[in-house]
Design a protein around this motif. Structure first.
Motif, PDB file in Angstrom:
ATOM      1  N   GLU A 138      -9.250 -13.962  -2.106  1.00  0.00           N
ATOM      2  CA  GLU A 138      -7.859 -14.405  -1.905  1.00  0.00           C
ATOM      3  C   GLU A 138      -6.980 -13.938  -3.069  1.00  0.00           C
ATOM      4  OE1 GLU A 138      -6.368 -15.605   0.598  1.00  0.00           O
ATOM      5  OE2 GLU A 138      -7.861 -16.614   1.851  1.00  0.00           O
ATOM      6  N   LYS A 139      -7.517 -13.992  -4.275  1.00  0.00           N
ATOM      7  CA  LYS A 139      -6.773 -13.547  -5.465  1.00  0.00           C
ATOM      8  C   LYS A 139      -6.526 -12.034  -5.400  1.00  0.00           C
ATOM      9  CE  LYS A 139      -5.357 -13.992  -9.900  1.00  0.00           C
ATOM     10  NZ  LYS A 139      -5.092 -12.618 -10.300  1.00  0.00           N
ATOM     11  N   ALA A 140      -7.545 -11.283  -4.978  1.00  0.00           N
ATOM     12  CA  ALA A 140      -7.393  -9.826  -4.845  1.00  0.00           C
ATOM     13  C   ALA A 140      -6.347  -9.491  -3.791  1.00  0.00           C
ATOM     14  CB  ALA A 140      -8.736  -9.198  -4.481  1.00  0.00           C
ATOM     15  N   LYS A 141      -6.332 -10.234  -2.707  1.00  0.00           N
ATOM     16  CA  LYS A 141      -5.337 -10.049  -1.642  1.00  0.00           C
ATOM     17  C   LYS A 141      -3.932 -10.330  -2.178  1.00  0.00           C
ATOM     18  CE  LYS A 141      -4.121 -12.263   2.786  1.00  0.00           C
ATOM     19  NZ  LYS A 141      -3.174 -13.259   2.316  1.00  0.00           N
ATOM     20  N   GLU A 142      -3.802 -11.412  -2.912  1.00  0.00           N
ATOM     21  CA  GLU A 142      -2.501 -11.783  -3.497  1.00  0.00           C
ATOM     22  C   GLU A 142      -2.031 -10.730  -4.499  1.00  0.00           C
ATOM     23  OE1 GLU A 142      -0.635 -15.294  -6.362  1.00  0.00           O
ATOM     24  OE2 GLU A 142      -2.563 -15.642  -5.379  1.00  0.00           O
ATOM     25  N   ASP A 143      -2.941 -10.257  -5.352  1.00  0.00           N
ATOM     26  CA  ASP A 143      -2.586  -9.242  -6.350  1.00  0.00           C
ATOM     27  C   ASP A 143      -2.101  -7.958  -5.680  1.00  0.00           C
ATOM     28  OD1 ASP A 143      -3.296 -10.989  -8.352  1.00  0.00           O
ATOM     29  OD2 ASP A 143      -5.231 -10.038  -8.789  1.00  0.00           O
ATOM     30  N   GLN A 144      -2.801  -7.549  -4.615  1.00  0.00           N
ATOM     31  CA  GLN A 144      -2.417  -6.323  -3.905  1.00  0.00           C
ATOM     32  C   GLN A 144      -1.060  -6.502  -3.210  1.00  0.00           C
ATOM     33  OE1 GLN A 144      -3.957  -3.635  -4.446  1.00  0.00           O
ATOM     34  NE2 GLN A 144      -4.396  -2.394  -2.636  1.00  0.00           N
ATOM     35  N   THR A 145      -0.828  -7.681  -2.690  1.00  0.00           N
ATOM     36  CA  THR A 145       0.459  -7.979  -2.035  1.00  0.00           C
ATOM     37  C   THR A 145       1.603  -7.880  -3.041  1.00  0.00           C
ATOM     38  OG1 THR A 145      -0.631  -9.436  -0.425  1.00  0.00           O
ATOM     39  CG2 THR A 145       1.743  -9.733  -0.745  1.00  0.00           C
ATOM     40  N   ILE A 146       1.404  -8.445  -4.227  1.00  0.00           N
ATOM     41  CA  ILE A 146       2.432  -8.390  -5.276  1.00  0.00           C
ATOM     42  C   ILE A 146       2.658  -6.950  -5.737  1.00  0.00           C
ATOM     43  CG2 ILE A 146       2.917  -9.020  -7.685  1.00  0.00           C
ATOM     44  CD1 ILE A 146       1.460 -11.718  -7.033  1.00  0.00           C
ATOM     45  N   GLN A 147       1.576  -6.193  -5.876  1.00  0.00           N
ATOM     46  CA  GLN A 147       1.676  -4.810  -6.346  1.00  0.00           C
ATOM     47  C   GLN A 147       2.507  -3.953  -5.391  1.00  0.00           C
ATOM     48  OE1 GLN A 147      -2.094  -2.983  -7.373  1.00  0.00           O
ATOM     49  NE2 GLN A 147      -1.252  -0.927  -7.196  1.00  0.00           N
ATOM     50  N   PHE A 148       2.419  -4.227  -4.076  1.00  0.00           N
ATOM     51  CA  PHE A 148       3.095  -3.390  -3.091  1.00  0.00           C
ATOM     52  C   PHE A 148       4.327  -4.045  -2.460  1.00  0.00           C
ATOM     53  CE2 PHE A 148      -0.951  -1.258  -3.416  1.00  0.00           C
ATOM     54  CZ  PHE A 148      -0.627   0.084  -3.224  1.00  0.00           C
ATOM     55  N   GLU A 149       4.773  -5.191  -3.003  1.00  0.00           N
ATOM     56  CA  GLU A 149       5.869  -5.921  -2.340  1.00  0.00           C
ATOM     57  C   GLU A 149       7.199  -5.174  -2.366  1.00  0.00           C
ATOM     58  OE1 GLU A 149       6.597  -9.735  -4.108  1.00  0.00           O
ATOM     59  OE2 GLU A 149       6.646  -8.937  -6.141  1.00  0.00           O
ATOM     60  N   HIS A 150       7.403  -4.252  -3.307  1.00  0.00           N
ATOM     61  CA  HIS A 150       8.643  -3.475  -3.359  1.00  0.00           C
ATOM     62  C   HIS A 150       8.400  -2.019  -2.984  1.00  0.00           C
ATOM     63  CE1 HIS A 150      10.578  -6.925  -5.054  1.00  0.00           C
ATOM     64  NE2 HIS A 150       9.743  -6.952  -6.083  1.00  0.00           N
ATOM     65  N   TYR A 151       7.269  -1.778  -2.343  1.00  0.00           N
ATOM     66  CA  TYR A 151       6.906  -0.402  -2.002  1.00  0.00           C
ATOM     67  C   TYR A 151       6.567  -0.353  -0.512  1.00  0.00           C
ATOM     68  CZ  TYR A 151       5.347   4.294  -3.082  1.00  0.00           C
ATOM     69  OH  TYR A 151       5.238   5.660  -3.152  1.00  0.00           O
ATOM     70  N   GLY A 152       7.640  -0.390   0.302  1.00  0.00           N
ATOM     71  CA  GLY A 152       7.471  -0.522   1.749  1.00  0.00           C
ATOM     72  C   GLY A 152       7.068   0.730   2.488  1.00  0.00           C
ATOM     73  N   VAL A 153       6.994   1.872   1.786  1.00  0.00           N
ATOM     74  CA  VAL A 153       6.594   3.111   2.441  1.00  0.00           C
ATOM     75  C   VAL A 153       5.204   2.947   3.081  1.00  0.00           C
ATOM     76  CG1 VAL A 153       5.510   4.139   0.402  1.00  0.00           C
ATOM     77  CG2 VAL A 153       6.489   5.620   2.155  1.00  0.00           C
ATOM     78  N   MET A 154       4.990   3.635   4.194  1.00  0.00           N
ATOM     79  CA  MET A 154       3.701   3.619   4.903  1.00  0.00           C
ATOM     80  C   MET A 154       3.308   2.234   5.417  1.00  0.00           C
ATOM     81  SD  MET A 154       1.438   6.241   2.565  1.00  0.00           S
ATOM     82  CE  MET A 154       0.058   6.203   3.702  1.00  0.00           C
ATOM     83  N   GLY A 155       4.268   1.352   5.566  1.00  0.00           N
ATOM     84  CA  GLY A 155       3.974   0.032   6.138  1.00  0.00           C
ATOM     85  C   GLY A 155       3.195  -0.892   5.231  1.00  0.00           C
ATOM     86  N   ASN A 156       3.279  -0.671   3.929  1.00  0.00           N
ATOM     87  CA  ASN A 156       2.504  -1.496   2.996  1.00  0.00           C
ATOM     88  C   ASN A 156       2.860  -2.977   3.060  1.00  0.00           C
ATOM     89  OD1 ASN A 156       0.804   0.459   1.718  1.00  0.00           O
ATOM     90  ND2 ASN A 156       2.590   1.244   0.649  1.00  0.00           N
ATOM     91  N   ILE A 157       4.149  -3.285   3.209  1.00  0.00           N
ATOM     92  CA  ILE A 157       4.567  -4.692   3.237  1.00  0.00           C
ATOM     93  C   ILE A 157       4.001  -5.383   4.481  1.00  0.00           C
ATOM     94  CG2 ILE A 157       6.562  -6.227   3.467  1.00  0.00           C
ATOM     95  CD1 ILE A 157       8.060  -4.206   1.604  1.00  0.00           C
ATOM     96  N   GLU A 158       4.085  -4.693   5.624  1.00  0.00           N
ATOM     97  CA  GLU A 158       3.533  -5.255   6.864  1.00  0.00           C
ATOM     98  C   GLU A 158       2.001  -5.335   6.799  1.00  0.00           C
ATOM     99  OE1 GLU A 158       7.510  -3.490   7.723  1.00  0.00           O
ATOM    100  OE2 GLU A 158       5.721  -2.767   6.675  1.00  0.00           O
TER     101      GLU A 158
END
Length: 198
Positions: free
Chosen positions: A127-147
């Motif tokens: 869960e922590k790894a998922k959260e960290d990855q979400t934060i890392q890509f939250e301002h990088y929407g290219v390639m559907g990362n946010i979705e």
């Protein structure tokens, strides 16, 4: 009269002993049933088998991509397992995973066969790894990362857990990507493969 009372008393004591034995047998049967359920929840599958089944399901659905993580997949080794996912080898029986090697893609899929007593610790790390990855890509929407990060899941079945953050882009669509069906495909295949080993 004393003989009759003695016989009646003996009969009462015998029936009390028999009832008591009957209760013990029932209790013992119930305990063995619980024990059997616990054993049935343990899968003999390996993390590699589960991962490969997910990979094959994605290759079948997306023949052009040919795999679950098509963007420069990098295998998760012992160092990545610890640094990226917060899991050490003493917490798991085995593991298999890949992450996207491209800095522009957040894809990651890790399957772990968890050692007894370590499931809560492993799930918290995932869960922590998922959260960290979400934060890392939250301002990088290219390639559907946010979705993709929004659709990601940590799942558990028996002695297995997985972090699923995957999704194949539809290059021909102008609509915002929706990766929930891809995550569901991975989760369903994870469950089917784990269950097949029970």
């Amino acid at each position: 009269m004393k003989k009759i009372l003695a016989v009646l008393l003996a009969a009462l004591m015998t029936s009390a002993v028999m009832v008591s034995c009957g209760d013990n047998t029932g209790s013992s049967g119930s305990s063995s049933s619980v024990s059997s359920e616990v054993e049935n929840n343990i899968s003999s599958a390996t993390s590699e088998e589960v991962y490969d089944a997910i990979n094959a399901a994605f290759a079948e659905k997306y023949p052009d991509a040919g795999m679950v993580i098509p963007q420069m997949p990098m295998e998760v080794d012992e160092t990545t397992l610890k640094d990226k996912f917060g899991i050490t080898t003493d917490m798991v029986e085995d593991y298999k995973g890949e992450i996207a090697g491209s800095m522009t893609n957040c894809d990651m899929l890790l399957v772990v066969k968890v050692k007894e007593g370590k499931m809560e610790e492993v799930k918290a790390a995932l869960e922590k790894a998922k959260e960290d990855q979400t934060i890392q890509f939250e301002h990088y929407g290219v390639m559907g990362n946010i979705e993709r990060t929004a659709a990601a899941k940590v799942v558990e079945n028996g002695n297995f857990a997985a972090l699923i953050m995957v999704g194949i882009m539809d290059s021909g669509s102008d609509e915002a990507p929706d990766f929930t069906s891809d995550v569901q495909l991975a989760e369903d295949t994870f469950n089917e493969t784990v269950d097949a080993g029970k």
